[in-house]
Design an enzyme around this catalytic site. Structure first.
Site, short mmCIF file in Angstrom:
data_model
loop_
_atom_site.label_atom_id
_atom_site.label_comp_id
_atom_site.label_asym_id
_atom_site.label_seq_id
_atom_site.Cartn_x
_atom_site.Cartn_y
_atom_site.Cartn_z
N GLY A 183 0.78 -1.22 0.00
CA GLY A 183 0.00 0.00 0.00
C GLY A 183 0.82 1.27 0.00
N TYR A 194 -12.26 4.19 15.23
CA TYR A 194 -11.21 4.39 14.22
C TYR A 194 -10.88 5.87 14.06
CZ TYR A 194 -8.85 4.47 9.70
OH TYR A 194 -7.95 4.70 8.68
#
Length: 250
Positions: free
Chosen positions: A18, A151
């Site tokens: 990524g 999150y």
């Protein structure tokens, strides 16, 4: 053309895929020696093979402080210093507050917050004056989206680290900034616990609400991280650079 990171030693957590891997590639292209860190040995080996001789892989779980100690002992022995630290490792997880148990909460905070904090703390003895620290946060740190409470809080904490540590580290000549990606096409997206229909709905929502009408690519986030790591950003510290196609900006 002069390479911006010639003779620099850089360490990237979450560097085997990524955004981390894309940034490692750009660092290598700019002349740096790059240490990539990840939890999976096979993925690290594959990434090092892709990056070439200017790279080196170390397996470590950044939420484990013993692993961090071992990591930096190895870095000190092999390289003696760190000019650039890219604190990029992280996990995503979305659920409503009544669907978030202690295990989910701890998993997010252990890696995204505790891991980031002690990755920085334990690296500091190796970072000389002129060093640069870059953190990966998220545009979601300032958005009140349902199902993202835990999150989003972890990413808001990381954004706060860039501010508070910028003031602490300035007397040592160390800069610290954050890159704030929007929705980006990385492996972390495929790991989110979401069925196929929900994933398609999310992708459509992203396209509708992102002025540029698409998800970002890892290389686009890596370009921002490379700028923040380089002398080109020498008068920048404590800042957050959104790379989100306008999602949280317009």
């Amino acid at each position: 053309m002069t390479k911006q990171l010639n003779n620099k030693i850089a360490l990237i957590t979450g560097g085997s895929s990524g955004i981390g891997l894309a940034t490692a590639q750009k660092f290598v292209e700019q002349g740096a020696q790059v240490i990539i860190v990840g939890r999976k040995e096979e993925a690290l080996n594959t990434a090092v093979s892709q990056l070439g001789e200017q790279s080196y892989g170390i397996r470590a779980d950044i939420s484990n402080l013993s692993d961090l100690d071992n990591l930096y002992n190895e870095v000190k022995t092999k390289y003696q210093k760190l000019d650039i630290l890219f604190v990029n490792a992280g996990v995503a997880g979305f659920s409503p507050i009544d669907g978030t148990d202690e295990a989910k909460y701890d998993h997010l905070f252990d890696i995204n917050v505790k891991g980031a904090y002690f990755t920085i703390q334990k690296a500091l003895p190796l970072i000389p004056e002129g060093g640069s620290i870059v953190l990966t946060t998220s545009v979601i740190n300032g958005k009140g989206l349902p199902g993202t409470s835990a999150y989003s809080a972890t990413k808001a904490a990381v954004r706060s680290f860039a501010r508070t540590l910028a003031t602490e580290l300035a007397p040592r000549g160390i800069r610290i900034n954050a890159v704030s990606p929007g929705h980006t096409a990385t492996p972390i997206v495929t790991k989110i616990e979401m069925d196929e229909d929900a994933m398609k709905a999310m992708e459509n929502e992203v396209k509708l609400k992102t002025p540029l009408g698409r998800m970002g690519q890892p290389e686009e986030i890596a370009s921002v991280a490379t700028f923040l790591a380089s002398p080109e950003s020498s008068f920048v510290t404590g800042a957050e650079f959104p790379a989100d196609g306008g999602y949280a900006q317009i």
